[in-house]
Design an enzyme around this catalytic site. Structure first.
Site: not given
Length: 132
Positions: A20, A28, A102, A124, A126
């Site tokens: 949890h 990538d 990012h 980007y 990810n």
């Protein structure tokens, strides 16, 4: 012998430890190495597997409550790529999607249980998923 779903034993072991509110990074091929967290590299070649391939395999057994992604994803990818991510995210009940710079996204990485590196070349693309 497992015949369906995730077959990679290192990925299975990593996912089995998530509880949890823990997070998992799906990244990538060029994502930086983070010595603080376990990395399972399943990149085979550029484009195999993709971040969304891993996400789709996680969905049946991993209750996702939140997904983080870099906001730069929206500015650097074609509409069809953005739609494929949005469609995949939309298939997760009650999920919250947060896109942030990012640089901020990367500050979340060291707190993750682990990182799965794919062969995905999506700029980007990810994501960080949080269990509920």
């Amino acid at each position: 012998m497992l015949q369906n779903g995730i077959l990679n034993p290192q990925v299975l072991e990593l996912v089995a430890r998530i509880r949890h509110t823990n997070t998992l990074v799906i990244a990538d091929w060029a994502f930086p190495y983070w010595p603080q967290i376990e990395t399972v590299d399943i990149s085979l070649t550029k484009g195999m597997p993709m971040v969304l391939d891993v996400l789709e395999l996680l969905k049946p057994n991993f209750k996702i409550g939140r997904i983080w992604q870099a906001e730069e994803f929206l500015d650097t990818n074609p509409a069809e790529t953005i739609k494929s991510f949005d469609d995949s995210f939309g298939g997760i009940p009650d999920v919250t999607i947060e896109r942030l710079p990012h640089v901020t996204f990367k500050t979340f990485v060291p707190d993750a249980i682990g990182l799965i590196r794919t062969g995905d070349p999506t700029a980007y693309g990810n994501i960080i998923v949080e269990s509920v």
